[in-house]
Design a protein around this motif. Structure first.
Motif, PDB file in Angstrom:
ATOM      1  N   CYS A   1      41.018  44.763  27.644  1.00  0.00           N
ATOM      2  CA  CYS A   1      42.104  45.749  27.643  1.00  0.00           C
ATOM      3  C   CYS A   1      42.692  45.953  29.035  1.00  0.00           C
ATOM      4  O   CYS A   1      43.607  46.756  29.218  1.00  0.00           O
ATOM      5  CB  CYS A   1      41.615  47.072  27.071  1.00  0.00           C
ATOM      6  SG  CYS A   1      40.528  47.984  28.184  1.00  0.00           S
TER       7      CYS A   1
ATOM      8  N   CYS B   1      38.073  50.303  25.989  1.00  0.00           N
ATOM      9  CA  CYS B   1      37.970  49.595  24.702  1.00  0.00           C
ATOM     10  C   CYS B   1      36.541  49.422  24.256  1.00  0.00           C
ATOM     11  O   CYS B   1      36.294  48.932  23.153  1.00  0.00           O
ATOM     12  CB  CYS B   1      38.683  48.246  24.782  1.00  0.00           C
ATOM     13  SG  CYS B   1      37.782  47.008  25.744  1.00  0.00           S
TER      14      CYS B   1
ATOM     15  N   CYS C   1      38.418  45.016  32.843  1.00  0.00           N
ATOM     16  CA  CYS C   1      38.049  44.542  31.509  1.00  0.00           C
ATOM     17  C   CYS C   1      38.953  43.384  31.101  1.00  0.00           C
ATOM     18  O   CYS C   1      40.178  43.472  31.190  1.00  0.00           O
ATOM     19  CB  CYS C   1      38.171  45.696  30.516  1.00  0.00           C
ATOM     20  SG  CYS C   1      37.886  45.202  28.813  1.00  0.00           S
TER      21      CYS C   1
ATOM     22  N   CYS D   1      33.198  48.755  28.854  1.00  0.00           N
ATOM     23  CA  CYS D   1      34.501  49.202  29.329  1.00  0.00           C
ATOM     24  C   CYS D   1      34.732  50.617  28.798  1.00  0.00           C
ATOM     25  O   CYS D   1      34.496  50.895  27.624  1.00  0.00           O
ATOM     26  CB  CYS D   1      35.598  48.269  28.818  1.00  0.00           C
ATOM     27  SG  CYS D   1      37.267  48.908  29.083  1.00  0.00           S
TER      28      CYS D   1
HETATM   29 ZN   LIG Z   1      38.392  47.258  27.916  1.00  0.00          ZN
END
Ligand SMILES: [Zn+2]
Length: 1071
Positions: free
Chosen positions: A427, A405, A424, A402
């Motif tokens: 996050c 994050c 994701c 991601c």
């Molecule tokens: Zn993420």
């Protein structure tokens, strides 16, 4: 019978159907709706749940229709099991094709780091801060003293003399500031007796009580807890107190009302008398224990039995398959045999949690005070039936992550937009799918290559790491093992040096190696030392090994590079020659003084020079008193026991050793310490570097080759051969709403998120506490991803990823139903053992009792049906929680007895800090197997019995093991034919002295029992010291301390007394 719990009529009945908490857990089509709060019918997850794990998309994805979310669950285990060879080689992708190259892996990925103060708010610390500072619990040392700080708990103290410790070869002198003599601790030099008494000796019940006797007459709770529960000494959760007066009775508005009584757990009411108010000794630690009549009337069988819980779980599982296809699924107990099928969540061998249903809000978490934690054993051994981890290779592009994050591709990433983007799960960021990773979605929104890609379908897998994940962007070298042998007088005289050298000649053929590879890539090196260090050149071209002596230990360097670390197979002849010569070379030594810190420093310097990571095996015998950095003095002082300064006995000397730990971690240098002391060695300090570098400490008191040689060699063999990763760094990522806040293990942390481990082996576990920072949702659940970057035994850089999804609920009953006692106890052991570095033991024990009572009272208040006050009602999943907590409080670090050796207590503390759930379970509740009922003709072992003297019979033979020690106990009236079969002797009276091995008698019983013993020795991480004890012989006292349901030999209540006490506390809390 309710499926959600059970009501046991007293006396407590053990084996009722349906009493377990695992309904559905092992069943692909559970009848128990674990996901009931999703509003749907029980699901087997082959149909998409309504909203599942889809989260509110970020702005760029706004308006995206919600997608089915069942992709993370493989509905068909067979497909998963069958695809072993089907992972296609990944397309050779250029980094550009995947868009932006990954960020530097462990630098920029953190969300905002929590404030440093966060680190201090662990349960114990918070209470301390809240209620005691600046009282007597304040460190006795001046506030400016670095000793007042706990080494790696708060923000690390400023590095002391860092430059001086890195003198390099050129740097001439070590700064005098580095001397430990300058440290405040050394100035406290205590005038105790020079050495500790023999461990565990002394008359049985004469030990002074644990520090809690003050509480005898004035029971805890009561006043403090009436209106404002836990407001006194025991409010384990930091932050605001429970809402309002009587907050404990009144759940916060809108949360956790007693929404029905879904769980009706065991009631132990009718016969459970509460201790009378003011009854002396109700709390563990009172000298007399509960001598009053109520206990004598109670049937010991009426209180919850650990052995029964273990047997029930084993029977339920029956060796079957546990599929990880459901979120928040409670696994079998650690004591149960089962096979794991990874279907999207990590095996419980890798991650276990204290509860598999997190409370949705912080308020609920505070209300129940059940710790939320995960215990992670990233390299856990897998039995042969479990599938080993797949290694995914994405070529030069590296793993997909991601962008925001930095979480790694996993089953919780939701593919959207026809497969062109993924959201994701951690996050919610929406990311572009790199072109070479693109794949179409099926009608359920799942990628069609789902089954071919471990990172989309499995809970655990590995990625090969690209150069960006390597130090200096260079592929690592293979690790090295350096054997460093103390050749001072004692070790030569005892025969230890010869024993080690002889063993290494064969052991080095078994160095760990990559699966399917012929020989190990691990290099080896050799050092001997006393006051000076001897390095050996064992280059294969040499006819004879060469020794080089470094006598200036203040500026340690490695005098040779070429020829020091070599491939064992290449140099086998020279090494054999060396190992042959070492015992003779020092045969006439008179040197009794040793150095220690310079030995570790030499190892680090050698790894630096060779640009590799690795492990030091140090075989050491005495407190290092020779003039050198890290010189120590005897600071053992029994007068500190049961005082506010007792904590100093557990605190390591700082300065040199603290800096050494940092140097070791930076270089990926793990330190294993084998100690052979005949007196106090300041284990708290000597063990400090091992305990921060993923190492182990072993101790053999008054080592004798005949009695202890085999025990030590078993440990050494296990240690050298165990699977291990080096130069590791780990991150625990969580979905929004909660995060990892505290970390316990043989680790080092320079900041609040990166867990650094010089090495991590298959037995080391890390316990991670989780805290809310927002509200969790029942629909989304909670996700954990643990990513470990490390160097393999052959020098490959890899990423190991473990994923686990948990449920979330607004009902506390769901949390209690999905608790796991063994994991809870692991967390409590580690948090208490950390707390004793900073707090008086008495406070720590009080906190443990209070929290036990509070957790159970909250259950009673919110989740159990109304019943009479006389009944003790325990959550089904926690019904044996009190016996473990009581055992923990009686463990040697927490017991506060002058009869226990300070070094042994420090060792116990350090060992537990790195233990996984299996090991803490066995340590706190040993296995006691009645061997006189053994049927040699069948495979199965007799069912273990409860750890209490009452279970021993004069005519019996019992085997007890706790992972550290093993005993064969022989009853006085043991049948002569058993003695004949085992010892080839007519009666017990013929047995001589202390025996540490069973003779090889050619009888079926002897063969069977020896095979049981050797299987257990093989199975446990450590080799256990084996002793044969006869009933009523003096050594039996050592054995008796492991009967954890009885009153402690050195203080501490019996299980029955403790349960009565807790029951009374609960009633107080509910009044
Ligand atoms: Zn993420």
């Amino acid at each position: 019978m309710s499926q959600q719990g059970y009501v046991a009529a007293p006396p407590y009945s053990q084996a009722q159907p349906g009493m377990g908490g695992y309904q559905g857990g092992f069943n692909p089509n559970p009848t128990q709706p674990h996901y009931g709060h999703y509003g749907g019918p029980p699901q087997a997850f082959n149909a998409p749940p309504p909203t599942g794990m889809m989260k509110a998309p970020v702005s760029s994805a706004a308006g995206m229709p919600p997608l089915p979310v069942s992709t993370q669950y493989n509905p068909n285990g067979q497909q998963n099991g069958a695809h072993a060879q089907r992972y296609p080689a990944p397309p050779a992708a250029s980094a550009a094709a995947y868009g932006q190259p990954p960020q530097s892996p462990y630098n920029s990925m953190a969300p905002a780091a929590p404030p440093p103060a966060q680190q201090l708010t662990n349960q114990m610390g918070a209470m301390n801060l809240g209620n005691y500072a600046p009282g007597p619990m304040q460190s006795p040392l001046p506030p400016t003293s670095p000793m007042a700080q706990q080494p790696f708990q708060g923000p690390p103290p400023p590095a002391m003399g860092q430059q001086q410790m890195h003198p390099g070869v050129q740097s001439p002198h070590m700064s005098p500031q580095m001397s430990p003599l300058q440290s405040p601790m050394a100035n406290m030099q205590m005038a105790g007796p020079p050495m500790a008494g023999p461990p565990m000796a002394g008359p049985p019940m004469a030990g002074p009580p644990m520090g809690g006797q003050q509480m005898g007459g004035q029971p805890m709770g009561g006043q403090q807890m009436g209106g404002q529960p836990m407001g006194g000494m025991g409010r384990p959760f930091p932050g605001p107190p429970p809402t309002g007066p009587g907050g404990f009775q009144q759940p916060g508005p809108g949360v956790a009302g007693p929404a029905g009584y879904p769980q009706q757990a065991g009631q132990f009411g009718g016969q459970m008398p509460g201790p009378q108010p003011g009854m002396p000794g109700a709390f563990p630690g009172a000298p007399g224990g509960l001598a009053g009549p109520p206990q004598k009337k109670l049937d010991p069988d009426s209180i919850p039995s650990t052995t029964q819980v273990i047997a029930d779980d084993q029977a339920k599982q029956d060796g079957g398959v546990f599929s990880t296809n459901m979120r928040g699924q409670l696994p079998p107990l650690v004591t149960t045999d089962f096979t794991v099928q990874d279907q999207g969540n990590a095996s419980p061998r890798f991650i276990r949690c204290t509860t598999y249903t997190l409370p949705c809000t912080q308020d609920l978490a505070k209300q129940c005070q059940v710790p939320l934690a995960a215990i992670i054993k990233p390299f856990a051994r897998l039995p042969k039936n479990d599938t080993p981890l797949y290694v995914v290779n994405h070529g030069d592009a590296g793993p997909i992550r991601c962008n925001r994050c930095k979480a790694y591709m996993c089953p919780y990433m939701q593919f959207i937009d026809g497969g062109r983007r993924f959201q994701c799960g951690f996050c919610n960021c929406v990311n572009e799918v790199p072109a070479n990773y693109f794949q179409h979605l099926d009608h359920m929104g799942r990628r069609v290559d789902f089954h071919e890609r471990p990172e989309l379908s499995l809970g655990s897998y590995e990625f090969t790491a690209t150069l960006e994940y390597c130090k200096n962007n260079k592929p690592p070298n293979a690790p090295a093992y350096i054997f460093m042998i103390d050749v001072s007088y004692n070790n030569i005289k005892s025969g230890l040096v010869k024993l080690i050298c002889d063993e290494l000649k064969t052991l080095l053929d078994n160095l760990p190696r990559e699966e399917g590879v012929e020989s190990s890539a691990v290099k080896v090196g050799f050092v001997t030392y006393n006051k000076v260090l001897h390095f050996y050149n064992v280059k294969s071209a040499l006819a004879q090994p060469q020794m080089m002596v470094v006598s200036d230990t203040a500026e340690m360097f490695v005098p040779l590079l070429d020829g020091f670390l070599v491939n064992y197979q290449d140099s086998k002849a020279v090494i054999s020659n060396l190992l042959e010569q070492i015992p003779d070379m020092f045969a006439d030594t008179n040197e009794s003084e040793t150095v220690f810190a310079p030995v570790i420093q030499a190892g680090v310097e050698a790894f630096k020079a060779a640009e590799c990571s690795g492990k030091l095996f140090i075989f050491h015998s005495s407190i290092p008193t020779a003039e050198a950095p890290g010189k120590l003095k005897n600071r053992d002082d029994k007068k500190l026991v049961n005082t506010d300064k007792e904590k100093t006995l557990f605190q390591p000397q700082k300065g040199v050793y603290e800096q050494l730990s940092k140097d070791c971690v930076a270089q990926g240098c793990c330190v294993d310490l084998f100690l052979f002391p005949s007196q106090y060695v300041d284990l708290a300090t000597l063990g400090d570097v091992p305990s921060h570098t993923g190492g182990s400490v072993y101790k053999y008191n008054n080592f004798q080759v005949e009695a202890d040689g085999e025990h030590f060699l078993r440990d050494l063999r296990k240690d050298v051969q165990k699977s291990i990763g080096f130069d590791a760094i780990m991150r625990v990522r969580t979905s929004t709403g909660f995060r990892a806040t505290e970390f316990f293990g043989a680790i080092h942390m320079n900041n609040t998120t990166d867990i650094e481990m010089a090495a991590v082996d298959c037995d080391k576990a890390l316990t991670v506490e989780l805290k809310h920072d927002d509200t969790l949702s029942e629909e989304s659940g909670a996700l954990i991803q643990c990513a470990l970057l490390y160097t393999t035994i052959s020098g490959q850089r890899r990423l190991r990823v473990h994923n686990l999804s948990l449920n979330c609920s607004n009902q506390l009953s769901e949390l209690y139903k999905n608790c796991e006692t063994d994991s809870l106890v692991n967390f409590f052991a580690k948090s208490a053992y950390r707390a004793i570095l900073n707090q008086p033991l008495k406070s720590v024990r009080e906190i443990l009792v209070n929290q036990t009572a509070h957790m159970l009272a909250c259950y009673r208040k919110n989740c159990a049906s109304p019943s009479t006050a006389g009944q003790l009602i325990l959550p089904d999943a926690m019904k044996v929680f009190p016996v473990y907590m009581n055992s923990l409080m009686k463990s040697s670090p927490l017991v506060g007895s002058t009869e226990l050796s300070t070094d042994d207590r420090a060792l116990h503390r350090l060992a537990v800090m790195a233990m996984g759930v299996e090991d803490t379970q066995l340590l706190l509740y040993p296995r006691l197997i009645p061997l006189h009922t053994l049927d040699v003709s069948i495979e199965t072992l007799p069912t273990p019995v409860r750890c209490s003297e009452e279970r021993l019979t004069d005519s019996g033979v019992f085997l007890l093991e706790n992972g550290q020690a093993m005993f064969l106990w022989l009853g006085q009236a043991c049948a002569p034919d058993i003695i004949q079969s085992l010892f080839n002797m007519p009666s017990l009276a013929h047995l001589q002295g202390t025996m540490c091995t069973l003779p090889e008698v050619d009888s079926p019983l002897s063969k069977r029992i020896r095979s049981i013993i050797s299987d257990l020795l093989e199975k446990r991480p450590n080799s256990m010291k084996f002793q044969i004890v006869r009933q009523r012989d003096k050594p039996e006292m050592v054995f008796r301390q492991f009967l954890v349901e009885d009153k402690g030999l050195h203080g501490g209540a019996s299980y029955m007394d403790f349960l009565c006490y807790v029951h009374r506390e609960i009633r107080q809390l509910l009044t």
